[in-house]
Design a protein around this motif. Structure first.
Motif: not given
Length: 129
Positions: A61-66
């Protein structure tokens, strides 16, 4: 009570799809069942099998949270795979340049186990049967 029969699959969201795809297929040996790109989500979905058993869905997914891994956090702690010879499998990982913890012995079962991480620091356990 529900009548569950087995775990169907584990879903993993990765930060670098190609890196994780390579790790799960070339390092861990999963076979690709199906790979699709979902344009509306700008997301890949990769269905993976181990010993012909479908068990992991790998997503991008675009820019998933860490994901917090250390210190240990609430939620899924790790995934574990059974092996016959833990020393042999640990050495293969070391030869591939993957950092692997020392082998320990489960105080309750007396079975050997060790941990390493996937490219996004998801803890993975090898457990000797």
């Amino acid at each position: 009570m529900l009548s569950l029969s087995k775990i169907h699959h584990i879903a993993i969201i990765c930060s670098d799809y190609e890196k994780s795809k390579k790790f799960y297929t070339e390092v861990l040996g999963f076979k690709i069942i199906k790979e699709v790109y979902r344009k509306e989500r700008d997301s890949y979905k990769l269905d993976l099998a181990l010993q012909n058993y479908y068990c992991i869905e790998l997503f991008s997914f675009p820019n998933p949270p860490k994901r917090m891994s250390r210190p240990e956090s609430t939620g899924l702690r790790h995934i574990a795979f059974a092996v016959e010879n833990i020393e042999k499998e640990r050495e293969k990982l070391v030869q591939l340049g993957i950092t692997v913890e020392q082998i320990r012995v489960d105080e309750f079962t007396q079975k050997k186990f060790t941990f390493f991480e996937d490219p996004d620091a998801l803890p993975i356990e090898l457990y000797e049967e």
